[in-house]
Design a protein around this motif. Structure first.
Motif, short mmCIF file in Angstrom:
data_model
loop_
_atom_site.label_atom_id
_atom_site.label_comp_id
_atom_site.label_asym_id
_atom_site.label_seq_id
_atom_site.Cartn_x
_atom_site.Cartn_y
_atom_site.Cartn_z
N ARG A 218 39.87 116.04 83.79
CA ARG A 218 40.27 117.42 84.08
C ARG A 218 40.83 117.55 85.49
O ARG A 218 41.90 118.14 85.69
N THR A 219 40.11 117.01 86.48
CA THR A 219 40.51 117.24 87.87
C THR A 219 41.66 116.35 88.32
O THR A 219 42.45 116.76 89.18
N GLU A 220 41.79 115.16 87.73
CA GLU A 220 42.77 114.19 88.24
C GLU A 220 44.03 114.06 87.39
O GLU A 220 45.05 113.60 87.88
N ILE A 221 43.95 114.45 86.10
CA ILE A 221 45.09 114.26 85.21
C ILE A 221 45.47 115.54 84.48
O ILE A 221 46.60 116.02 84.59
N LEU A 222 44.53 116.14 83.77
CA LEU A 222 44.86 117.26 82.88
C LEU A 222 45.26 118.51 83.65
O LEU A 222 46.32 119.10 83.39
N ASP A 223 44.43 118.95 84.59
CA ASP A 223 44.78 120.14 85.37
C ASP A 223 46.03 119.92 86.21
O ASP A 223 46.93 120.78 86.23
N PRO A 224 46.16 118.80 86.94
CA PRO A 224 47.38 118.60 87.72
C PRO A 224 48.66 118.60 86.89
O PRO A 224 49.71 119.06 87.35
N LEU A 225 48.57 118.12 85.63
CA LEU A 225 49.76 118.09 84.77
C LEU A 225 49.92 119.35 83.93
O LEU A 225 50.88 119.47 83.17
N GLY A 226 48.98 120.29 84.05
CA GLY A 226 49.08 121.52 83.27
C GLY A 226 48.75 121.33 81.80
O GLY A 226 49.27 122.07 80.95
N MET A 227 47.86 120.38 81.49
CA MET A 227 47.49 120.09 80.11
C MET A 227 46.23 120.87 79.75
O MET A 227 45.15 120.32 79.53
N ALA A 228 46.38 122.19 79.66
CA ALA A 228 45.22 123.07 79.52
C ALA A 228 44.56 123.00 78.16
O ALA A 228 43.39 123.38 78.01
N ASP A 229 45.27 122.53 77.15
CA ASP A 229 44.73 122.50 75.79
C ASP A 229 44.28 121.11 75.36
O ASP A 229 44.09 120.86 74.17
N THR A 230 44.09 120.22 76.31
CA THR A 230 43.65 118.86 76.00
C THR A 230 42.21 118.69 76.45
O THR A 230 41.87 119.02 77.59
N GLY A 231 41.35 118.18 75.58
CA GLY A 231 39.96 117.98 75.95
C GLY A 231 39.17 117.31 74.84
O GLY A 231 39.68 117.04 73.75
#
Length: 409
Positions: A218-231
């Motif tokens: 979340r902090t290093e890849i998803l949030d920086p890339l704007g991938m809000a629906d990935t988890g």
């Protein structure tokens, strides 16, 4: 989420529109004749999204269509994200590719290698060297999957509840320690076998970073890339989640409720090898970051030299999967295809018998999802559907041909 938007006409980037139309026409037949419920395809060239199409349903029973924000279980397309996480830590000096895995997971010390015998009474030899981080990234560690049903060691995994995922209540640390207790299929670094190696790599990421895998993502890849629906979890009430299907014998589809429901439960086991769900917009951002040398919209995830190193063949002797891989897995072609640090890599297009360029790197997932990055034609392609297993139909090779034949300049 921000829906992906078309950024150029295909003709502007050297794609023949009439030829490109064959992509949708072909896969529409998969839905019309009942082989798939629905799908999404997104293609970018020269860093511009030029094709985004949906067809069919995300749930057949409720007649809900596939849309931009449909959520798909991506299964093994989680692996490239976990591999990127490990490479980020390598760039920061927090791990070395040559580190023994036992530095992070002590249970991996003093490994044994299967020599013969049954799952209940195996004969083993001492490993000649340690399992190292680069063995995890390249699936040359000697680990396996319980679902292969091809070797006594696979049976050992299944006997402990590790076939698809982990037993209820087991976390990643416990699972990694358990995997370390099974014999390896072969001496580390000598063969290729698709395996839980990327799950173990996820645990290495946790130890090296001091963060849970979901938090690091979340902090290093998803949030920086704007991938809000990935988890790792989709709330049960989110009706954007597509239904998971198997092919019904004799034709049509049947819902796989047992496997499909796991993503709707808050996970204990954070599977770096297959635990994520995502959307076309999210995963396209990840793939475009790769295609741009590790950066997207001013956010740099990896350095370009790191990514270039990761997407070359790392198999011993520059061999292909057909030469040193165990022939038990079908999410990638084997002939003419090598393996890098988290990706399959085309090394000999003629041998692949596919319309692919050298250096094209890719991976896919259990539910017939796929992506690739072609650095020669500068194409990024993604395909999403929800049909298990991925070997049911030749979707990936057909998509690669259909996209490739549309490139005219």
């Amino acid at each position: 989420m921000t829906a992906p938007k078309i950024e150029a006409d295909p003709a502007e980037v050297g794609l023949d529109p009439d030829r490109l139309a064959r992509v949708d026409t072909h896969f529409q037949r998969y839905v019309d004749d009942g082989r798939l419920a629905g799908w999404t395809i997104a293609l970018a060239r020269h860093d511009k999204l030029v094709h985004l199409s949906h067809y069919g349903l995300r749930d057949v029973d409720t007649d809900r269509p596939v849309t931009d924000d449909t959520i798909w279980r991506i299964y093994s397309m989680t692996k490239p994200i976990t591999s990127v996480a490990a490479l980020m830590l390598w760039e920061r000096g927090l791990l070395e590719l040559t580190d023994p895995v036992s530095r992070y997971i002590p249970a991996f010390a003093d490994q044994r290698v299967y020599r013969g015998g049954s799952a209940q009474n195996p004969g083993t030899d001492a490993a000649l060297g340690p399992v190292r981080v680069h063995h995890l990234l390249t699936h040359t560690a000697g680990l396996t999957y319980g679902f292969h049903h091809a070797h006594p060691v696979d049976e050992m995994y299944r006997s402990k509840g590790y076939e698809f995922g982990a037993p209820a209540g087991v976390d990643l640390e416990t699972a990694a320690n358990t995997f370390a207790g099974f014999p390896l299929l072969f001496q580390p670094g000598t063969e290729w076998n698709y395996s839980v190696a990327t799950d173990v790599l996820g645990r290495v990421v946790e130890v090296a970073s001091g963060q849970r895998l979901d938090e690091f993502f979340r902090t290093e890849i998803l949030d920086p890339l704007g991938m809000a629906d990935t988890g790792f979890h989709v709330p049960a009430g989110d009706d954007r989640l597509a239904t998971l299907y198997n092919a019904r014998p004799g034709g049509g589809l049947v819902e796989n409720k047992a496997l499909g429901a796991s993503i709707t439960r808050e996970p204990v086991y954070l599977s770096g090898g297959g635990g994520l769900a995502s959307t076309v917009g999210d995963y396209l951002r990840f793939a475009r970051m790769l295609a741009r040398g590790g950066e997207l919209d001013g956010v740099r995830i990896l350095g370009p030299r790191t990514l270039a190193h990761a997407t070359r063949n790392h198999l011993p002797g520059d061999a292909d999967l057909d030469t040193i891989g165990r022939p038990i897995f079908s999410e990638s072609a084997f002939g003419g295809v090598g393996f890098g640090l988290g990706f399959s890599v085309v090394i000999d297009p003629a041998t692949t018998k596919q319309l692919a360029n050298p250096g094209t790197y890719a991976w896919g997932g259990l539910a017939s999802t796929a992506f690739w990055v072609d650095p020669v034609d500068d194409v990024v392609a993604t395909f999403f559907t929800q049909l298990v297993p991925s070997s049911t139909y030749p979707i990936r090779s057909q998509l690669q041909t259909l996209v490739g034949q549309a490139v005219i300049s």
